[in-house]
Design a protein around this motif. Structure first.
Motif, PDB file in Angstrom:
ATOM      1  N   GLN A 150       0.817  -1.220   0.000  1.00 59.39           N
ATOM      2  CA  GLN A 150       0.000   0.000   0.000  1.00 59.39           C
ATOM      3  C   GLN A 150       0.851   1.270   0.000  1.00 59.39           C
ATOM      4  N   VAL A 151       1.961   1.219  -0.752  1.00 63.57           N
ATOM      5  CA  VAL A 151       2.849   2.390  -0.779  1.00 63.57           C
ATOM      6  C   VAL A 151       2.194   3.572  -1.496  1.00 63.57           C
ATOM      7  N   ASP A 152       1.143   3.316  -2.266  1.00 63.25           N
ATOM      8  CA  ASP A 152       0.429   4.410  -2.934  1.00 63.25           C
ATOM      9  C   ASP A 152      -0.241   5.340  -1.941  1.00 63.25           C
ATOM     10  N   GLN A 153      -0.404   4.890  -0.688  1.00 62.00           N
ATOM     11  CA  GLN A 153      -1.047   5.716   0.333  1.00 62.00           C
ATOM     12  C   GLN A 153      -0.067   6.666   1.025  1.00 62.00           C
ATOM     13  N   LEU A 154       1.220   6.614   0.631  1.00 68.22           N
ATOM     14  CA  LEU A 154       2.218   7.541   1.173  1.00 68.22           C
ATOM     15  C   LEU A 154       2.261   8.812   0.331  1.00 68.22           C
ATOM     16  N   ALA A 158       9.996  10.165  -0.730  1.00 69.31           N
ATOM     17  CA  ALA A 158      10.805  10.514   0.442  1.00 69.31           C
ATOM     18  C   ALA A 158      10.223   9.875   1.698  1.00 69.31           C
ATOM     19  N   GLU A 159       8.906   9.902   1.808  1.00 69.30           N
ATOM     20  CA  GLU A 159       8.278   9.267   2.964  1.00 69.30           C
ATOM     21  C   GLU A 159       8.483   7.752   2.926  1.00 69.30           C
ATOM     22  N   LEU A 160       8.460   7.184   1.709  1.00 62.90           N
ATOM     23  CA  LEU A 160       8.698   5.748   1.567  1.00 62.90           C
ATOM     24  C   LEU A 160      10.110   5.380   2.029  1.00 62.90           C
ATOM     25  N   ARG A 161      11.102   6.223   1.623  1.00 59.96           N
ATOM     26  CA  ARG A 161      12.474   5.967   2.049  1.00 59.96           C
ATOM     27  C   ARG A 161      12.618   6.096   3.561  1.00 59.96           C
ATOM     28  N   LYS A 162      11.937   7.048   4.129  1.00 59.51           N
ATOM     29  CA  LYS A 162      12.006   7.265   5.580  1.00 59.51           C
ATOM     30  C   LYS A 162      11.480   6.033   6.328  1.00 59.51           C
ATOM     31  N   ILE A 163      10.345   5.529   5.860  1.00 57.39           N
ATOM     32  CA  ILE A 163       9.762   4.341   6.508  1.00 57.39           C
ATOM     33  C   ILE A 163      10.656   3.131   6.292  1.00 57.39           C
ATOM     34  N   GLY A 164      11.188   2.995   5.075  1.00 62.48           N
ATOM     35  CA  GLY A 164      12.083   1.874   4.787  1.00 62.48           C
ATOM     36  C   GLY A 164      13.324   1.896   5.670  1.00 62.48           C
TER      37      GLY A 164
END
Length: 416
Positions: A150-154, A158-164
């Motif tokens: 559900q990465v489309d909800q980010l 940049a937010e995806l990298r932060k969570i990763g």
């Protein structure tokens, strides 16, 4: 070997190694050599069913905003069995959790651990399960792929990298597969190659195909590992049981030898003292019956009988002290009477009193009398609580060895 026979063999092994029940169940699956199994595990509402639908290419699993997957759902697609397990937190501690864990640990060759990106970091239960899956991967070779769904909800990359990065700090070495089932569905329906690629599903699918190609080899390795581990555990258990039995039987023999030798020494000692005492006596006044007028008088016969009784009592006291040191005190329960004072081994073997020289000679000065005393006390020694407990330990250990031998034979049949 039929399925029924294999199941019985597994039960025979599990009776001896109950902690291996799940490994034995896994072995039966591996022996069946059925199609490879991919299982999706994770928490409720993290997009597991949607992910599976995109991976298999059609709406095979129910998707809803409300809780849908309440039991194991599976589909066979292109030679691969796909399992959709209930969310690990859907019905905490009850059947749903057990179904999910069964799928993760028992049936699957490849685990897809799904975590919704919108949830941020992993919680404690997810970290614990990932650690367990990692340990299992190192042991058995079964793979776990981490899917950030559900990465489309980010908001952005940049937010995806932060969570990763945050998850990588929690679980060092983890490689997230970032995916969006929504983007993939739109890409398929709109024929948009860029959206398909950005969905991450094609990359995950490629990784899965690579792992699926390794499943036959991994199963051979896991089968050999489980048979090896269980077989070695049975061998070590048998060796320990044999050693225990050897020690117990040695103890049993040594105790008996010490008792026999010690009792004979005591009997020989008191017999020698009594024989010397009897040989020193002259006229046997005990044989002269008392008359009515002697009821309250001190007579030679009374003195003689008292003397004999004292000698007898001293012999009994010395024997009793030896017996007490070996736990030979009370009669077995089935021989006991309501008169507790009579429920002693000494009375059962020696009687209450002795009044005449001939009785003392028969008991202590004749070989047959000493042998009877030795034999009767030995009988009650073997019926003492400590000896019966030791005999029961030996019997239990022998039964355990039989069960272990049966389990080893059963495991061998499973591996044939």
């Amino acid at each position: 070997m039929s399925n029924a026979q294999r199941e019985q063999a597994a039960r025979d092994v599990a009776c001896v190694l109950p902690k291996r029940t799940h490994d034995l169940a896994r072995l039966q699956i591996l022996i069946d050599d059925s199609e490879p199994v991919v299982t999706v595990v994770g928490k409720y509402n993290h997009g597991k069913s949607s992910l599976l639908n995109e991976l298999v290419g059609h709406e095979a699993f129910a998707v809803s905003d409300k809780r849908e997957t309440v039991a194991l759902s599976d589909r066979l697609v292109a030679g691969v069995r796909w399992l959709d397990a209930p969310g690990l937190d859907a019905d905490v501690g009850t059947e749903d959790d057990r179904q999910a864990l069964q799928a993760a640990w028992l049936r699957s060759d490849i685990r897809l651990f799904v975590h919704a990106a919108k949830e941020g970091e992993l919680d404690a239960s997810e970290r614990e399960l990932l650690a367990q899956l990692g340990e299992d991967e190192n042991r058995t070779g079964r793979q776990t792929l981490f899917v950030l769904s559900q990465v489309d909800q980010l908001a952005d990359d940049a937010e995806l990298r932060k969570i990763g990065d945050a998850i990588a700090n929690q679980v060092p070495g983890i490689v997230p597969n970032a995916v969006s089932a929504v983007r993939h569905r739109k890409g398929v329906e709109g024929g948009k190659a860029l959206m398909l690629e950005k969905s991450g599903i094609p990359a995950l699918h490629a990784a899965l195909q690579s792992e699926l190609a390794r499943v036959p080899e991994a199963r051979v390795r896991e089968t050999a590992l489980l048979f090896g581990e269980i077989g070695e555990e049975l061998r070590q258990l048998k060796a320990a049981q044999d050693q225990t039995l050897h020690v117990l039987k040695h103890t049993q023999r040594q105790q008996r030898a010490d008792f026999d030798r010690g009792l004979k020494t005591v009997i020989d000692k008191v017999s020698g003292e009594i024989e010397a005492m009897l040989d020193a006596l002259t006229t046997d006044h005990a044989l002269v019956p008392d008359t009515a007028k002697d009821v309250y008088a001190i007579t030679a016969g009374k003195l003689e009988r008292a003397h004999i009784q004292i000698a007898y009592s001293r012999a009994c006291i010395e024997i009793d002290a030896f017996l007490a040191g070996h736990g030979v005190i009370e009669l077995p329960a089935e021989q006991q009477t309501v008169a507790s004072s009579l429920n002693s081994v000494m009375i059962a073997v020696m009687g209450v009193s002795v009044k005449f020289r001939k009785d003392l000679r028969r008991m202590f000065c004749e070989a047959s009398g000493r042998e009877r005393i030795q034999r009767d006390f030995t009988h009650y020694y073997e019926r003492s609580a400590d000896r019966e407990a030791l005999a029961e330990q030996i019997a239990d250990t022998e039964a355990a060895i039989v069960a272990t031998d049966k389990a080893s034979a059963a495991l061998h049949r499973m591996d044939a």
